[in-house]
Structure formats: C-alpha cells, structure tokens
Design a protein around this motif. Structure first.
Motif, PDB file in Angstrom:
ATOM      1  N   GLN A 145       0.831  -1.203   0.000  1.00 34.50           N
ATOM      2  CA  GLN A 145       0.000   0.000   0.000  1.00 34.50           C
ATOM      3  C   GLN A 145       0.875   1.267   0.000  1.00 34.50           C
ATOM      4  N   SER A 146       1.961   1.249   0.753  1.00 37.50           N
ATOM      5  CA  SER A 146       2.877   2.399   0.762  1.00 37.50           C
ATOM      6  C   SER A 146       3.488   2.609  -0.622  1.00 37.50           C
ATOM      7  N   ALA A 147       3.861   1.503  -1.277  1.00 38.16           N
ATOM      8  CA  ALA A 147       4.447   1.603  -2.613  1.00 38.16           C
ATOM      9  C   ALA A 147       3.428   2.139  -3.609  1.00 38.16           C
ATOM     10  N   ARG A 148       2.149   1.699  -3.510  1.00 35.82           N
ATOM     11  CA  ARG A 148       1.112   2.179  -4.424  1.00 35.82           C
ATOM     12  C   ARG A 148       0.894   3.686  -4.247  1.00 35.82           C
ATOM     13  N   LYS A 149       0.907   4.156  -2.991  1.00 33.58           N
ATOM     14  CA  LYS A 149       0.733   5.591  -2.751  1.00 33.58           C
ATOM     15  C   LYS A 149       1.882   6.391  -3.370  1.00 33.58           C
ATOM     16  N   LEU A 150       3.088   5.866  -3.204  1.00 38.22           N
ATOM     17  CA  LEU A 150       4.237   6.547  -3.807  1.00 38.22           C
ATOM     18  C   LEU A 150       4.153   6.534  -5.329  1.00 38.22           C
ATOM     19  N   LEU A 151       3.631   5.414  -5.884  1.00 39.33           N
ATOM     20  CA  LEU A 151       3.458   5.356  -7.336  1.00 39.33           C
ATOM     21  C   LEU A 151       2.492   6.425  -7.832  1.00 39.33           C
ATOM     22  N   LEU A 152       1.375   6.572  -7.131  1.00 37.07           N
ATOM     23  CA  LEU A 152       0.384   7.580  -7.526  1.00 37.07           C
ATOM     24  C   LEU A 152       0.985   8.984  -7.449  1.00 37.07           C
ATOM     25  N   ARG A 153       1.711   9.249  -6.382  1.00 35.25           N
ATOM     26  CA  ARG A 153       2.309  10.583  -6.237  1.00 35.25           C
ATOM     27  C   ARG A 153       3.385  10.828  -7.291  1.00 35.25           C
ATOM     28  N   ALA A 154       4.185   9.808  -7.567  1.00 36.43           N
ATOM     29  CA  ALA A 154       5.235   9.966  -8.582  1.00 36.43           C
ATOM     30  C   ALA A 154       4.628  10.145  -9.970  1.00 36.43           C
ATOM     31  N   ARG A 155       3.570   9.384 -10.294  1.00 40.09           N
ATOM     32  CA  ARG A 155       2.915   9.523 -11.590  1.00 40.09           C
ATOM     33  C   ARG A 155       2.327  10.924 -11.754  1.00 40.09           C
ATOM     34  N   ASP A 156       1.683  11.407 -10.682  1.00 36.13           N
ATOM     35  CA  ASP A 156       1.133  12.764 -10.733  1.00 36.13           C
ATOM     36  C   ASP A 156       2.251  13.790 -10.929  1.00 36.13           C
ATOM     37  N   GLY A 157       3.388  13.585 -10.271  1.00 35.78           N
ATOM     38  CA  GLY A 157       4.513  14.509 -10.434  1.00 35.78           C
ATOM     39  C   GLY A 157       5.050  14.521 -11.861  1.00 35.78           C
ATOM     40  N   VAL A 158       5.171  13.336 -12.464  1.00 30.11           N
ATOM     41  CA  VAL A 158       5.654  13.264 -13.853  1.00 30.11           C
ATOM     42  C   VAL A 158       4.682  13.955 -14.796  1.00 30.11           C
ATOM     43  N   GLU A 159       3.380  13.753 -14.583  1.00 31.79           N
ATOM     44  CA  GLU A 159       2.378  14.408 -15.440  1.00 31.79           C
ATOM     45  C   GLU A 159       2.440  15.928 -15.289  1.00 31.79           C
ATOM     46  N   ARG A 160       2.647  16.403 -14.067  1.00 23.61           N
ATOM     47  CA  ARG A 160       2.766  17.859 -13.861  1.00 23.61           C
ATOM     48  C   ARG A 160       4.011  18.405 -14.554  1.00 23.61           C
ATOM     49  N   LEU A 161       5.112  17.670 -14.485  1.00 17.53           N
ATOM     50  CA  LEU A 161       6.331  18.117 -15.172  1.00 17.53           C
ATOM     51  C   LEU A 161       6.108  18.187 -16.677  1.00 17.53           C
ATOM     52  N   GLU A 162       5.418  17.220 -17.230  1.00 11.36           N
ATOM     53  CA  GLU A 162       5.151  17.217 -18.670  1.00 11.36           C
ATOM     54  C   GLU A 162       4.205  18.349 -19.056  1.00 11.36           C
ATOM     55  N   LEU A 218       0.699 -14.738  -6.618  1.00 12.23           N
ATOM     56  CA  LEU A 218      -0.105 -13.516  -6.677  1.00 12.23           C
ATOM     57  C   LEU A 218       0.717 -12.296  -6.270  1.00 12.23           C
ATOM     58  N   TRP A 219       1.432 -12.406  -5.153  1.00  8.83           N
ATOM     59  CA  TRP A 219       2.233 -11.276  -4.687  1.00  8.83           C
ATOM     60  C   TRP A 219       3.445 -11.039  -5.583  1.00  8.83           C
ATOM     61  N   LYS A 220       3.940 -12.095  -6.163  1.00 13.55           N
ATOM     62  CA  LYS A 220       5.049 -11.916  -7.109  1.00 13.55           C
ATOM     63  C   LYS A 220       4.618 -11.040  -8.274  1.00 13.55           C
ATOM     64  N   ARG A 221       3.417 -11.310  -8.841  1.00 14.30           N
ATOM     65  CA  ARG A 221       2.911 -10.504  -9.960  1.00 14.30           C
ATOM     66  C   ARG A 221       2.661  -9.054  -9.518  1.00 14.30           C
ATOM     67  N   LYS A 222       2.110  -8.887  -8.307  1.00 15.92           N
ATOM     68  CA  LYS A 222       1.853  -7.529  -7.813  1.00 15.92           C
ATOM     69  C   LYS A 222       3.166  -6.742  -7.646  1.00 15.92           C
ATOM     70  N   VAL A 223       4.139  -7.391  -7.043  1.00 12.80           N
ATOM     71  CA  VAL A 223       5.427  -6.709  -6.837  1.00 12.80           C
ATOM     72  C   VAL A 223       6.086  -6.395  -8.177  1.00 12.80           C
ATOM     73  N   GLU A 224       6.024  -7.339  -9.104  1.00 11.01           N
ATOM     74  CA  GLU A 224       6.612  -7.084 -10.434  1.00 11.01           C
ATOM     75  C   GLU A 224       5.892  -5.949 -11.146  1.00 11.01           C
ATOM     76  N   GLN A 225       4.566  -5.867 -10.981  1.00 13.87           N
ATOM     77  CA  GLN A 225       3.808  -4.779 -11.598  1.00 13.87           C
ATOM     78  C   GLN A 225       4.230  -3.429 -11.022  1.00 13.87           C
ATOM     79  N   VAL A 226       4.374  -3.377  -9.693  1.00  9.88           N
ATOM     80  CA  VAL A 226       4.831  -2.116  -9.070  1.00  9.88           C
ATOM     81  C   VAL A 226       6.218  -1.746  -9.568  1.00  9.88           C
ATOM     82  N   ALA A 227       7.110  -2.746  -9.645  1.00  4.15           N
ATOM     83  CA  ALA A 227       8.471  -2.473 -10.115  1.00  4.15           C
ATOM     84  C   ALA A 227       8.470  -1.992 -11.565  1.00  4.15           C
ATOM     85  N   GLU A 228       7.621  -2.603 -12.416  1.00  4.00           N
ATOM     86  CA  GLU A 228       7.546  -2.183 -13.813  1.00  4.00           C
ATOM     87  C   GLU A 228       7.014  -0.746 -13.932  1.00  4.00           C
ATOM     88  N   GLU A 229       5.984  -0.419 -13.141  1.00  4.79           N
ATOM     89  CA  GLU A 229       5.460   0.949 -13.182  1.00  4.79           C
ATOM     90  C   GLU A 229       6.512   1.946 -12.697  1.00  4.79           C
TER      91      GLU A 229
END
Length: 225
Positions: free
Chosen positions: A15-32, A79-90
């Motif tokens: 959950q902490s990683a997902r929150k950081l992903l959302l914030r980082a994605r929003d930051g990249v979109e703002r920079l663009e 299941l968790w392996k796929r979730k972790v890999e998805q977070v890492a890919e994003e």
C-alpha cells in the motif's frame, strides 16, 4: 499474509508503494504539463521529489520481494510476485519518463543558452556596425564643415581682391587726372617723378596685400583640413 518484517506486513508495504506510485505519476504528469506550456517552465524541486519517490518505490520493491518469498502458499506467492513485479515495472516506466524529461529539459536549456550567446554576439556586431556608421557620419559632417569654411574663406578672399582691383582703377584714374592737372599748370619734372615714385610704392603695397591674402587663405584651408 507474511508476518511483520522490515517495519510492516507485505500488504502494508505494498500500500505504501502504491501511494508513492500515484504521487510519482502525478509529479511526472505535472512536469510534462509544465514542459508543454507556452513558457516551458521547469520545476527542479518537483523533479527531485519524483526521483526520490521512485527511489523509495524501488527500495520497497526489494523489501516486498523478500516478503512474498516467505509466504507458505504457492498461490499467494505467485499472486504477490505478480503484484510486486507490476509495481516495479510501473516504477521503471516512471523513471524512464523522468529521465527522458530531464534530457529534454537539459537540451532545452542548452539551446536557450546558445540562443542567448548568438543574440549577444549579434547585438555586439550590430553595435560595432552602428558605431562605424556613426564615426563615418561624423567624418562626413566634418568634411562638409571644412568645405563650407573653405568656400567662405575663398569668397572672402575674392571679395578683398575685387576691392583692391576697384581701388587700383580709382587710383589710376586719379593719377591721370592729377597728371593732366599738373601738366596744365606746368609743374616741374621733379614733382612728376615724386608722384610716379609714390604710385610705384602704392602698386607694391597692392601686390603685397594680394599675396598676403592668398597666403592667409591657403594656410586657413590647410588648417581646416
């Protein structure tokens, strides 16, 4: 679920990683969006914050990778392996977008610097050309002033010589009249010689004055050059 490890369960870390992903994605979109704006502004603070979030996500992915491997059930591990890999890919995708943005921003800053240098050189060359034209204009004005002064001096000298010529004619007429009168009254030859000698002196004075006038006009012309 895995037990407590590294300060939280696998679900909490995820959950902490997902929150950081959302914030980082929003930051990249703002920079663009900043990049595509008319002003093309940049936000170094935002770029640094996004980079820090992505680095934290990678660290959390490393923690989650250790946690999911400790899950007993194979289905849960997969299941968790796929979730972790998805977070890492994003996270990798966001890092790639941030790196591309940084490269474009550096290239834009370099182009702006080069344009400023070219503009500075162009302004310097324009100022140099304008200075040359200004100096040439001043030189032409000086030549015109000198020419006008020389013309005025020439006209003055011509007028003086004309006055001398008029005076010479008047003196000649006066001399002839005086000679006629003297001849009429029968004056002696000595008086006539005296008059002739005075006439020669007047003639010399006239020529010397003419020469001095020409010399003065010549030196005045040389001085104004």
């Amino acid at each position: 679920m895995a037990g407590m490890e590294g300060g939280g369960t696998l679900s909490e870390v995820y959950q902490s990683a997902r929150k950081l992903l959302l914030r980082a994605r929003d930051g990249v979109e703002r920079l663009e969006r900043f990049e595509s704006s008319v002003s093309g502004t940049d936000s170094p603070e935002l770029s640094f914050a996004v980079k820090k979030d992505i680095s934290q996500i990678h660290s959390l992915c490393a923690d989650m990778d250790r946690l999911w491997r400790s899950i007993p059930a194979k289905s849960q591990r997969d299941l968790w392996k796929r979730k972790v890999e998805q977070v890492a890919e994003e996270a990798d995708s966001l890092k790639d977008s941030l790196d591309k943005y940084s490269m474009r921003n550096q290239r834009r800053m370099l182009e702006a610097k080069e344009r400023a240098e070219l503009l500075g050189r162009a302004n310097g060359e324009s100022a140099h050309v304008l200075r040359i034209f200004d100096e040439e204009a001043q030189a032409m004005q000086s030549v015109r002033n000198s020419s006008r002064m020389l013309q005025e001096s020439f006209e003055t000298g011509t007028a003086i010589l004309s006055k001398y010529a008029e005076q010479r004619d008047r003196l000649k007429r006066a001399q002839r009249k005086a000679l006629d009168v003297l001849n009429t009254v029968g004056l002696s030859n000595s008086v006539l010689r005296l008059i002739e000698r005075r006439n020669r002196v007047d003639t010399w004075i006239k020529y010397v004055g003419m020469v001095l006038t020409v010399v003065i006009v010549y030196f005045f012309w040389k001085w104004t050059r």
